[in-house]
Design a protein around this motif. Structure first.
Motif, PDB file in Angstrom:
ATOM      1  N   PHE A  39       0.790  -1.228   0.000  1.00 55.50           N
ATOM      2  CA  PHE A  39       0.000   0.000   0.000  1.00 55.50           C
ATOM      3  C   PHE A  39       0.821   1.277   0.000  1.00 55.50           C
ATOM      4  N   ASN A  40       2.116   1.224  -0.256  1.00 56.82           N
ATOM      5  CA  ASN A  40       2.969   2.425  -0.300  1.00 56.82           C
ATOM      6  C   ASN A  40       3.200   2.860  -1.740  1.00 56.82           C
ATOM      7  N   PHE A  41       3.176   4.155  -1.962  1.00 58.30           N
ATOM      8  CA  PHE A  41       3.483   4.692  -3.282  1.00 58.30           C
ATOM      9  C   PHE A  41       3.984   6.118  -3.133  1.00 58.30           C
ATOM     10  N   LEU A  42       4.815   6.519  -4.078  1.00 56.03           N
ATOM     11  CA  LEU A  42       5.379   7.865  -4.109  1.00 56.03           C
ATOM     12  C   LEU A  42       4.325   8.837  -4.617  1.00 56.03           C
ATOM     13  N   ILE A  43       4.174   9.986  -3.935  1.00 53.10           N
ATOM     14  CA  ILE A  43       3.238  10.995  -4.439  1.00 53.10           C
ATOM     15  C   ILE A  43       3.988  12.270  -4.799  1.00 53.10           C
ATOM     16  N   LYS A  69      22.634  14.991   4.250  1.00 50.03           N
ATOM     17  CA  LYS A  69      23.460  14.601   3.109  1.00 50.03           C
ATOM     18  C   LYS A  69      22.910  15.216   1.835  1.00 50.03           C
ATOM     19  N   ASP A  70      21.598  15.316   1.758  1.00 50.25           N
ATOM     20  CA  ASP A  70      20.960  15.869   0.568  1.00 50.25           C
ATOM     21  C   ASP A  70      19.569  16.393   0.924  1.00 50.25           C
ATOM     22  N   LYS A  71      18.992  17.092  -0.020  1.00 51.27           N
ATOM     23  CA  LYS A  71      17.633  17.614   0.164  1.00 51.27           C
ATOM     24  C   LYS A  71      16.728  17.081  -0.938  1.00 51.27           C
ATOM     25  N   ASN A  72      16.967  15.843  -1.306  1.00 55.19           N
ATOM     26  CA  ASN A  72      16.157  15.172  -2.312  1.00 55.19           C
ATOM     27  C   ASN A  72      14.924  14.582  -1.624  1.00 55.19           C
ATOM     28  N   PHE A  73      14.008  15.448  -1.213  1.00 51.37           N
ATOM     29  CA  PHE A  73      12.871  15.033  -0.407  1.00 51.37           C
ATOM     30  C   PHE A  73      11.782  14.386  -1.250  1.00 51.37           C
ATOM     31  N   LYS A  74      11.329  13.235  -0.784  1.00 59.04           N
ATOM     32  CA  LYS A  74      10.239  12.513  -1.429  1.00 59.04           C
ATOM     33  C   LYS A  74       9.189  12.188  -0.374  1.00 59.04           C
ATOM     34  N   THR A  75       7.957  12.207  -0.797  1.00 56.80           N
ATOM     35  CA  THR A  75       6.857  11.872   0.103  1.00 56.80           C
ATOM     36  C   THR A  75       6.214  10.587  -0.379  1.00 56.80           C
ATOM     37  N   TRP A  76       6.166   9.631   0.518  1.00 59.01           N
ATOM     38  CA  TRP A  76       5.511   8.362   0.237  1.00 59.01           C
ATOM     39  C   TRP A  76       4.171   8.357   0.940  1.00 59.01           C
ATOM     40  N   CYS A  77       3.174   7.845   0.268  1.00 55.48           N
ATOM     41  CA  CYS A  77       1.853   7.730   0.864  1.00 55.48           C
ATOM     42  C   CYS A  77       1.550   6.261   1.114  1.00 55.48           C
ATOM     43  N   SER A  78       0.871   5.998   2.209  1.00 58.97           N
ATOM     44  CA  SER A  78       0.393   4.655   2.517  1.00 58.97           C
ATOM     45  C   SER A  78      -1.107   4.741   2.710  1.00 58.97           C
ATOM     46  N   ILE A  79      -1.826   4.009   1.884  1.00 60.25           N
ATOM     47  CA  ILE A  79      -3.274   3.903   2.052  1.00 60.25           C
ATOM     48  C   ILE A  79      -3.595   2.426   2.154  1.00 60.25           C
ATOM     49  N   SER A  80      -4.101   2.016   3.299  1.00 67.06           N
ATOM     50  CA  SER A  80      -4.509   0.618   3.432  1.00 67.06           C
ATOM     51  C   SER A  80      -6.025   0.552   3.572  1.00 67.06           C
ATOM     52  N   ASP A  81      -6.575  -0.513   3.029  1.00 68.11           N
ATOM     53  CA  ASP A  81      -8.014  -0.760   3.090  1.00 68.11           C
ATOM     54  C   ASP A  81      -8.245  -2.240   2.811  1.00 68.11           C
ATOM     55  N   ASP A  82      -9.455  -2.598   2.413  1.00 67.75           N
ATOM     56  CA  ASP A  82      -9.760  -4.012   2.190  1.00 67.75           C
ATOM     57  C   ASP A  82      -9.060  -4.598   0.966  1.00 67.75           C
ATOM     58  N   LYS A  83      -8.506  -3.766   0.073  1.00 71.13           N
ATOM     59  CA  LYS A  83      -7.828  -4.268  -1.125  1.00 71.13           C
ATOM     60  C   LYS A  83      -6.310  -4.272  -0.994  1.00 71.13           C
ATOM     61  N   PHE A  84      -5.768  -3.264  -0.340  1.00 64.04           N
ATOM     62  CA  PHE A  84      -4.318  -3.127  -0.222  1.00 64.04           C
ATOM     63  C   PHE A  84      -3.955  -3.059   1.256  1.00 64.04           C
ATOM     64  N   ASN A  85      -3.408  -4.154   1.772  1.00 63.00           N
ATOM     65  CA  ASN A  85      -3.171  -4.190   3.214  1.00 63.00           C
ATOM     66  C   ASN A  85      -2.061  -5.152   3.625  1.00 63.00           C
ATOM     67  N   ILE A  86      -1.172  -5.465   2.712  1.00 64.73           N
ATOM     68  CA  ILE A  86      -0.066  -6.348   3.063  1.00 64.73           C
ATOM     69  C   ILE A  86       1.033  -5.501   3.701  1.00 64.73           C
ATOM     70  N   THR A  87       1.499  -5.939   4.848  1.00 71.18           N
ATOM     71  CA  THR A  87       2.551  -5.218   5.556  1.00 71.18           C
ATOM     72  C   THR A  87       3.532  -6.233   6.127  1.00 71.18           C
ATOM     73  N   CYS A  88       4.623  -5.761   6.663  1.00 70.89           N
ATOM     74  CA  CYS A  88       5.607  -6.646   7.275  1.00 70.89           C
ATOM     75  C   CYS A  88       6.483  -5.829   8.225  1.00 70.89           C
ATOM     76  N   TRP A  89       7.201  -6.523   9.071  1.00 74.04           N
ATOM     77  CA  TRP A  89       8.196  -5.862   9.900  1.00 74.04           C
ATOM     78  C   TRP A  89       9.294  -5.354   8.983  1.00 74.04           C
ATOM     79  N   HIS A  90       9.758  -4.130   9.223  1.00 70.52           N
ATOM     80  CA  HIS A  90      10.831  -3.578   8.411  1.00 70.52           C
ATOM     81  C   HIS A  90      11.496  -2.410   9.128  1.00 70.52           C
TER      82      HIS A  90
END
Length: 169
Positions: A39-43, A69-90
């Motif tokens: 459920f993670n994606f770059l926005i 080290k740098d200012k290459n800022f990226k924002t990742w979005c996580s949306i979980s619901d009944d379709k996208f909900n796989i997660t793990c320890w990380h």
């Protein structure tokens, strides 16, 4: 929860005016097909620089001195619901030094995020607009929504010249 390595800051005042805009950006940019249920994606948010200024400001207030080290800022979005909900320890050892998760929308049956600290699991139940700041080496398990309700969070990373262990301890 260990206050030495996990910090929680409410950004409600700063983000309430752009809340619906952020949520709409996440929902509108969510890919129609996600990789294997993750459920993670770059926005591409018009608020990325503002969000990182807030993240950086709070991190500098709470942590030991660090330099980027740098200012290459990226924002990742996580949306979980009944379709996208796989997660793990990380963790984020390979991609960052300082991590932040900003909770925008939670479910009625919110289960929060688990952190593994000293071989014990600690759960944190966030509130909307909570920014959770923690080191790259900290294993964590974001709980997900498995209902039609969407759980939406934004993920930030800072890459520093210093090691996380020195910034957080």
């Amino acid at each position: 929860m260990s206050k030495e390595i996990i910090y929680i800051v409410s950004l409600k005042k700063q983000l309430k005016p752009i809340e619906s805009d952020l949520i709409n950006e996440c929902i509108n940019q969510r890919p129609a097909v996600m990789h294997k249920g993750y459920f993670n994606f770059l926005i591409d948010s018009k608020h990325t620089q503002y969000l990182y200024r807030l993240f950086l400001k709070e991190s500098k207030k709470l942590l030991k001195v660090f330099s980027l080290k740098d200012k290459n800022f990226k924002t990742w979005c996580s949306i979980s619901d009944d379709k996208f909900n796989i997660t793990c320890w990380h963790n984020h050892i390979k991609s960052s030094t300082i991590n932040g998760v900003l909770y925008l929308q939670l479910t009625r049956k919110e289960e929060g995020i688990d952190f593994l600290i000293n071989q014990k699991i600690h759960n944190y139940l966030p509130k909307p607009f909570d920014l959770v700041i923690f080191p790259n080496y900290l294993d964590h398990y974001p709980r997900v929504s498995k209902t039609k309700e969407k759980r939406i969070s934004l993920n930030f990373e800072l890459r520093c010249k210093e090691e996380a262990i020195n910034i957080f301890n």
